[in-house]
Design a protein around this motif. Structure first.
Motif, PDB file in Angstrom:
ATOM      1  N   PRO A 280      16.651  -2.017 -55.924  1.00 50.31           N
ATOM      2  CA  PRO A 280      17.185  -0.661 -55.736  1.00 50.31           C
ATOM      3  C   PRO A 280      18.676  -0.638 -55.427  1.00 50.31           C
ATOM      4  CG  PRO A 280      16.152  -1.388 -53.725  1.00 50.31           C
ATOM      5  CD  PRO A 280      16.001  -2.526 -54.711  1.00 50.31           C
ATOM      6  N   SER A 281      19.462  -1.324 -56.225  1.00 41.08           N
ATOM      7  CA  SER A 281      20.886  -1.520 -55.967  1.00 41.08           C
ATOM      8  C   SER A 281      21.657  -0.200 -55.999  1.00 41.08           C
ATOM      9  CB  SER A 281      21.460  -2.480 -57.002  1.00 41.08           C
ATOM     10  OG  SER A 281      22.851  -2.597 -56.858  1.00 41.08           O
ATOM     11  N   LEU A 282      22.720  -0.179 -55.227  1.00 44.14           N
ATOM     12  CA  LEU A 282      23.636   0.970 -55.234  1.00 44.14           C
ATOM     13  C   LEU A 282      24.601   0.922 -56.411  1.00 44.14           C
ATOM     14  CD1 LEU A 282      24.403   0.932 -51.407  1.00 44.14           C
ATOM     15  CD2 LEU A 282      22.988   2.607 -52.610  1.00 44.14           C
ATOM     16  N   GLY A 283      24.628  -0.180 -57.132  1.00 46.51           N
ATOM     17  CA  GLY A 283      25.497  -0.267 -58.303  1.00 46.51           C
ATOM     18  C   GLY A 283      25.776  -1.701 -58.668  1.00 46.51           C
ATOM     19  N   GLU A 284      25.766  -1.999 -59.975  1.00 46.67           N
ATOM     20  CA  GLU A 284      25.980  -3.356 -60.462  1.00 46.67           C
ATOM     21  C   GLU A 284      26.911  -3.352 -61.666  1.00 46.67           C
ATOM     22  OE1 GLU A 284      24.642  -6.225 -59.160  1.00 46.67           O
ATOM     23  OE2 GLU A 284      23.775  -5.014 -57.556  1.00 46.67           O
ATOM     24  N   GLY A 285      27.637  -4.457 -61.811  1.00 45.54           N
ATOM     25  CA  GLY A 285      28.411  -4.651 -63.028  1.00 45.54           C
ATOM     26  C   GLY A 285      27.525  -4.947 -64.215  1.00 45.54           C
ATOM     27  N   PHE A 286      26.345  -5.497 -63.961  1.00 45.14           N
ATOM     28  CA  PHE A 286      25.335  -5.693 -64.998  1.00 45.14           C
ATOM     29  C   PHE A 286      23.931  -5.567 -64.408  1.00 45.14           C
ATOM     30  CE2 PHE A 286      22.547  -8.247 -67.778  1.00 45.14           C
ATOM     31  CZ  PHE A 286      22.769  -7.581 -68.973  1.00 45.14           C
ATOM     32  N   GLY A 287      23.496  -6.539 -63.616  1.00 45.54           N
ATOM     33  CA  GLY A 287      22.152  -6.501 -63.048  1.00 45.54           C
ATOM     34  C   GLY A 287      21.243  -7.519 -63.698  1.00 45.54           C
ATOM     35  N   LEU A 288      21.640  -8.798 -63.676  1.00 42.03           N
ATOM     36  CA  LEU A 288      20.880  -9.843 -64.350  1.00 42.03           C
ATOM     37  C   LEU A 288      19.441  -9.975 -63.831  1.00 42.03           C
ATOM     38  CD1 LEU A 288      21.153 -11.947 -66.592  1.00 42.03           C
ATOM     39  CD2 LEU A 288      21.994 -13.567 -64.874  1.00 42.03           C
ATOM     40  N   PRO A 289      19.164  -9.817 -62.527  1.00 45.38           N
ATOM     41  CA  PRO A 289      17.767  -9.910 -62.074  1.00 45.38           C
ATOM     42  C   PRO A 289      16.838  -8.900 -62.739  1.00 45.38           C
ATOM     43  CG  PRO A 289      19.224 -10.162 -60.208  1.00 45.38           C
ATOM     44  CD  PRO A 289      20.089  -9.746 -61.375  1.00 45.38           C
ATOM     45  N   VAL A 290      17.349  -7.725 -63.067  1.00 51.68           N
ATOM     46  CA  VAL A 290      16.523  -6.729 -63.764  1.00 51.68           C
ATOM     47  C   VAL A 290      16.145  -7.237 -65.145  1.00 51.68           C
ATOM     48  CG1 VAL A 290      16.551  -4.414 -64.791  1.00 51.68           C
ATOM     49  CG2 VAL A 290      17.412  -4.764 -62.469  1.00 51.68           C
ATOM     50  N   LEU A 291      17.120  -7.778 -65.870  1.00 54.28           N
ATOM     51  CA  LEU A 291      16.847  -8.299 -67.206  1.00 54.28           C
ATOM     52  C   LEU A 291      15.881  -9.477 -67.147  1.00 54.28           C
ATOM     53  CD1 LEU A 291      17.375  -8.443 -70.240  1.00 54.28           C
ATOM     54  CD2 LEU A 291      19.452  -9.762 -69.745  1.00 54.28           C
ATOM     55  N   GLU A 292      16.092 -10.386 -66.222  1.00 54.93           N
ATOM     56  CA  GLU A 292      15.227 -11.559 -66.127  1.00 54.93           C
ATOM     57  C   GLU A 292      13.812 -11.176 -65.722  1.00 54.93           C
ATOM     58  OE1 GLU A 292      18.734 -14.841 -65.254  1.00 54.93           O
ATOM     59  OE2 GLU A 292      17.640 -13.949 -63.563  1.00 54.93           O
ATOM     60  N   ALA A 293      13.668 -10.194 -64.853  1.00 58.89           N
ATOM     61  CA  ALA A 293      12.328  -9.725 -64.481  1.00 58.89           C
ATOM     62  C   ALA A 293      11.618  -9.097 -65.678  1.00 58.89           C
ATOM     63  CB  ALA A 293      12.426  -8.732 -63.326  1.00 58.89           C
ATOM     64  N   MET A 294      12.344  -8.304 -66.470  1.00 61.73           N
ATOM     65  CA  MET A 294      11.738  -7.723 -67.666  1.00 61.73           C
ATOM     66  C   MET A 294      11.273  -8.816 -68.620  1.00 61.73           C
ATOM     67  SD  MET A 294      13.927  -4.282 -68.624  1.00 61.73           S
ATOM     68  CE  MET A 294      15.393  -5.169 -69.099  1.00 61.73           C
ATOM     69  N   ALA A 295      12.071  -9.864 -68.774  1.00 60.74           N
ATOM     70  CA  ALA A 295      11.708 -10.955 -69.684  1.00 60.74           C
ATOM     71  C   ALA A 295      10.471 -11.701 -69.212  1.00 60.74           C
ATOM     72  CB  ALA A 295      12.881 -11.918 -69.825  1.00 60.74           C
ATOM     73  N   CYS A 296      10.162 -11.593 -67.920  1.00 57.26           N
ATOM     74  CA  CYS A 296       8.969 -12.239 -67.369  1.00 57.26           C
ATOM     75  C   CYS A 296       7.748 -11.323 -67.400  1.00 57.26           C
ATOM     76  CB  CYS A 296       9.238 -12.694 -65.935  1.00 57.26           C
ATOM     77  SG  CYS A 296      10.447 -14.033 -65.829  1.00 57.26           S
ATOM     78  N   GLY A 297       7.901 -10.134 -67.985  1.00 57.99           N
ATOM     79  CA  GLY A 297       6.783  -9.210 -68.104  1.00 57.99           C
ATOM     80  C   GLY A 297       6.496  -8.417 -66.855  1.00 57.99           C
ATOM     81  N   ALA A 298       7.465  -8.331 -65.944  1.00 58.61           N
ATOM     82  CA  ALA A 298       7.261  -7.628 -64.683  1.00 58.61           C
ATOM     83  C   ALA A 298       7.464  -6.128 -64.842  1.00 58.61           C
ATOM     84  CB  ALA A 298       8.215  -8.166 -63.623  1.00 58.61           C
ATOM     85  N   ALA A 299       6.779  -5.375 -63.992  1.00 63.48           N
ATOM     86  CA  ALA A 299       7.072  -3.952 -63.828  1.00 63.48           C
ATOM     87  C   ALA A 299       8.249  -3.845 -62.865  1.00 63.48           C
ATOM     88  CB  ALA A 299       5.859  -3.217 -63.263  1.00 63.48           C
ATOM     89  N   VAL A 300       9.348  -3.258 -63.317  1.00 63.92           N
ATOM     90  CA  VAL A 300      10.596  -3.273 -62.556  1.00 63.92           C
ATOM     91  C   VAL A 300      10.935  -1.875 -62.071  1.00 63.92           C
ATOM     92  CG1 VAL A 300      13.066  -3.806 -62.639  1.00 63.92           C
ATOM     93  CG2 VAL A 300      11.445  -5.234 -63.899  1.00 63.92           C
TER      94      VAL A 300
END
Length: 380
Positions: A280-300
């Motif tokens: 629940p970040s307040l703001g990111e330049g990208f947000g790599l953990p979100v992308l990596e979680a999606m690639a692992c099939g997680a509900a984000v």
């Protein structure tokens, strides 16, 4: 195209800039770019194992202040001797004495938009470094359009000098994990074998909004009919002054685990085993953990702040970065397994669009622009 990359700023633990270079440099080599890395002695074999050539026999001081001084007084001489087509400084700072073609990666603009998220020393330093990069670099490589827009708004970076290079995801590593990988990650995090949990991954710093996540999780658990999920906060220690108070207020009967920095190999198991990955970040330049979680099939679950919607699109759930909104979204996700399955499948499909090969191609376009601009100004 011969590119010299200053990789000396990589910390011992592979966080942001280290993960970025570990992936984009081999992809550039595969794309036909002649990449040479300047690395600290401890990292040279690591890069060579990735297929990236390193400058031999260059002594780079390990301390931060000494390394920065070497960047200004030692790096220009090495670069002049090697005469690359482009010098790439991948982490905000660059050698002011270098007059040849220059690309600088600026990872986000929050040092200007939200200075309260950064320490009193880090904020002024990176604001100064970013101003210099925007003023002097032939091209600024940024990980998202949101970052390019912020640098244009705050510092006047011309659009033609901003090269957006979305980060990628290594799908050989970050993929839906098998039962063994999940069990190993659970053990590393201190979880029971069948325990449900919400996972957060990232440095525990103010912008990550972890205290609000903790309070939202507590509130969501109070509404559940069944056993509450644990909350796992994985990542390096940061400087969030509100974190300990939020942890201390967690009621008895709820499990909050802080395993610290986990090895890279354990992250897919953690992300893929989680009932929900919350960022629940307040703001990111990208947000790599979100992308990596999606690639692992997680509900984000994340927020719509800065670059995060550029990454998540319609494949993730969103909340406002407030306690109540996070609680509502977590409660919704925890009680709807069908929705979690839909998000997991959508995340897999969207993550497949973000490749390191595409990131490397964007870097190459940036390098070509830097070389053209330098030639037009008679510096090359």
């Amino acid at each position: 195209m011969r590119v010299l990359v200053d990789a000396t700023a990589i910390p011992a633990q592979l966080r942001g800039v280290g993960r970025y270079l570990d992936n984009v440099l081999p992809a550039l080599v595969t794309a036909g770019v002649e990449v040479t890395a300047l690395a600290q002695a401890r990292d040279r074999k690591h890069f060579e194992d990735l297929g990236v050539a390193c400058v031999p026999d260059v002594a780079v001081p390990a301390g931060r202040a000494a390394r920065l001084a070497w960047e200004q007084y030692g790096l220009p001489g090495v670069a002049a001797r090697l005469a690359p087509d482009v010098l790439h400084s991948p982490h905000y700072t660059h050698p002011l004495r270098w007059r040849g073609p220059l690309a600088v990666t600026v990872h986000d603009g929050t040092f200007f938009s939200d200075p309260q998220w950064h320490t009193r020393t880090k904020g002024p330093f990176f604001r100064a470094a970013t101003r210099l990069a925007v003023r002097r670099a032939d091209v600024c490589i940024v990980p998202a359009q949101a970052t390019a827009d912020e640098l244009h708004r705050r510092l006047g970076l011309e659009p033609d000098r901003a090269q957006v290079a979305h980060l990628g995801v290594d799908t050989a590593l970050f993929k839906p994990p098998d039962a063994e990988a999940k069990a190993r990650a659970r053990a590393a995090a201190g979880l029971e074998p069948a325990e449900e949990f919400i996972a957060f991954l990232g440095t525990l710093e103010p912008r990550k909004n972890v205290p609000a996540l903790i309070r939202g999780w507590v509130s969501a658990c109070a509404r559940l009919a069944g056993p509450p999920p644990a909350l796992v906060l994985a990542g390096g220690a940061g400087w969030d002054r509100d974190l300990e108070a939020a942890v201390a207020a967690v009621p008895a009967g709820l499990r909050l685990l802080r395993p610290g920095y986990l090895p890279l190999a354990e992250l897919p198991g953690l992300l893929g085993a989680a009932t929900v990955v919350a960022y629940p970040s307040l703001g990111e330049g990208f947000g790599l953990p979100v992308l990596e979680a999606m690639a692992c099939g997680a509900a984000v679950l994340t927020t719509r702040r800065l670059a995060l919607p550029e990454v998540g699109g319609e494949a993730v759930a969103y909340a406002e970065p407030t306690d109540d909104s996070i609680a509502d979204a977590l409660g919704w996700l925890l009680t709807d397994p069908q929705l979690r399955e839909q998000l997991g499948q959508a995340g897999l499909a969207r993550a497949a669009r973000f490749t390191w090969a595409a990131c490397a191609e964007a870097h190459l376009r940036g390098y070509e622009h830097a070389l053209r601009r330098s030639r037009q100004e008679g510096r090359r």
